[in-house]
Design an enzyme around this catalytic site. Structure first.
Site, PDB file in Angstrom:
ATOM      1  CB  CYS A 177      -0.890   0.018   1.245  1.00 43.07           C
ATOM      2  SG  CYS A 177      -2.131  -1.283   1.248  1.00 43.07           S
TER       3      CYS A 177
ATOM      4  NE  ARG B 112       4.465   0.929   3.818  1.00 40.18           N
ATOM      5  CZ  ARG B 112       3.524  -0.007   3.876  1.00 40.18           C
ATOM      6  NH1 ARG B 112       2.622  -0.074   2.928  1.00 40.18           N
ATOM      7  NH2 ARG B 112       3.481  -0.859   4.871  1.00 40.18           N
TER       8      ARG B 112
END
Ligand code: UD1
Length: 433
Positions: free
Chosen positions: A119, A124
């Protein structure tokens, strides 16, 4: 080309019983963890979701022998792995592919894995994973979209202090250290239920991991892990999604195959919202007849309120009385889906990490998009409470992490269907040209 969509006709309250599947985030760590084991691992309660299918495909590419024993049980034997390079095309689809680095490094002292996908919540990073591998003595390079990790002289137990509480880094360092020499201590570790589950899996195969579920995990290296049997815990977030849905629509449902302790933070918030919740040994009854109340929520690492329940709670708060304030403190950008809810009539203002939800009387169905896995679940919840039809596209994101979600909601009386239709963007292409 055909694409899959869901159509949801809102207005039905939810009644009945459902069974929760095995936890996605435990399964996607335990499957790569089998690389560390010498002999067949029988894993029960494996969810039928596309992230698991993708991981099993990658494991087969490595040379793992995988047998499907029944609907939710698989046997994985990694004794004859012949390859430690994971293909990018498969890896980029799932976030949890990073667990292959810890597992391959731990077992074979080298790993080459494409940078993970999953996602999109903004940046990240995986710096804490890398810091852990390097502290254990590995050399890590990131180039051309791949992470190369090697430890020619083996890995040596050490102390690793995580600068940020990270689920992925905690698990990955655990995986890399179970076969290392000496003791590894992970400080400021994450405490999520699936971290305990991975530790229990490793221990049941002969590892020596203590303290999982607290913020200090001690791993004493052992020479080998032997095969065995293990059942994955139930999915806390899947259960929470159905709890949020019935709180939003009203009704009365019994959610079976759960661990109530894992749901405490969700139960507390939904009770404040007006749900009446009864806990049993391995099931939970959730009903709502009365008013839907506003609440404030701040997402935090476990045992705080899970970020993976944030979109579903926002969807449930749209029709609450009064104004709710939601603060996302784990991910930098997890509100992209809110524009979809606004198109259904929600009144939500986002300012950085804060979303202000002003309760409205009514939502109306609209075509919306599942931006990611949990945002997709939020679209279903909003659709169930809206007047008229909601059509959800990009549902493949939802199916990465929810087993039979359409069938499960339909069995509770929801008017929801999965259908295939021609890809509109493809149809529009000749018109653009
Ligand atoms: C896991 C879950 C995901 C969930 C998240 C937080 C899986 C497969 N996914 O993701 O569904 O939303 O936990 O509960 O289990 N961070 C760093 N450096 C790192 C690692 C993380 O700065 O090396 C930051 C992240 O940007 C984020 C925070 O730490 O802000 C938490 O991330 P982390 O717990 O690592 O999430 P994941 O393990 O990727």
């Amino acid at each position: 080309m055909l694409v899959e969509k869901y159509s949801v006709c809102g207005g039905n309250r939810l009644y009945g019983e459902i069974n929760i599947s095995g936890a996605k985030n435990a399964a996607v760590a335990i499957i790569p963890a089998t690389v560390l084991v010498d002999g067949p691992c029988r894993i029960e309660n494996v969810p039928k979701i596309s992230d698991v299918t993708a991981l099993l495909t990658i494991m087969r590419e490595f040379g793992a022998n995988i047998k499907l024993i029944n609907d939710s049980t698989i046997e994985i034997d990694c004794s004859k792995i012949r390859n430690t390079k994971a293909p990018y095309e498969l890896i980029r689809k799932i976030r949890a592919s990073y667990y292959l680095i810890g597992a391959l490094l731990g077992r074979y002292r080298c790993a080459e894995v494409g940078m993970p996908g999953g996602c999109d919540f903004g940046v990240r990073p995986i710096d804490q994973h890398v810091k852990g591998f390097e502290s254990l003595g590995a050399k890590v390079d990131i180039k051309n979209g791949f992470i190369h990790a090697t430890a020619e002289n083996g890995l040596k137990g050490t102390n690793v202090y995580l600068d940020i509480v990270s689920v992925g880094a905690t698990i990955n360092i655990m995986l890399a250290s179970v076969l290392a020499s000496g003791q590894t201590i992970i400080e400021n570790a994450a405490k999520e239920p699936h971290i305990v589950d991975v530790a229990n899996f490793l221990n049941s195969m002969g590892a020596d991991v203590k303290g999982a579920g607290t913020d200090v995990i001690k791993v004493r290296g052992v020479p080998t892990l032997k095969g065995g049997s293990y059942a994955i815990i139930p999915d806390q977030i899947e259960a929470g999604t159905f709890m949020a849905a019935v709180t939003a629509t009203g009704g009365d449902i019994l959610i079976k195959n759960i661990i109530p302790k894992h749901l405490e933070c969700i139960t507390a918030k939904l009770s404040e919202m007006g749900a009446i919740i009864e806990e049993f040994d391995d099931s939970i009854r959730v009903r709502r007849d009365g008013a839907l109340n506003r609440v404030n929520i701040k997402t935090l690492p476990y045992p705080g309120f899970p970020t993976d329940m944030q979109p579903q709670l926002v969807a449930a708060l749209i029709l609450a009385n009064g104004t709710s304030i939601v603060t996302e403190s784990v991910w930098e950008n997890r509100y992209r889906y809110i524009d979809e809810l606004k198109r259904m009539g929600a009144k939500i203002q986002v300012d950085g990490k804060v979303a202000i939800i002003e309760g409205v009387q009514k939502l109306t169905g609209a075509p919306v998009r599942a931006w990611d896995l949990r945002a997709g679940a939020a679209m279903i919840i909003a659709g169930l409470t809206a007047h008229g039809y909601t059509e959800i596209e990009d549902v493949l994101h939802i199916e990465r992490g929810y087993e039979n979600i359409v069938e499960k909601f339909a069995s509770l009386g929801a008017d929801i269907k999965r259908f295939e239709c021609p890809d509109e963007e493809e149809i529009a292409e000749p018109l653009k040209a």
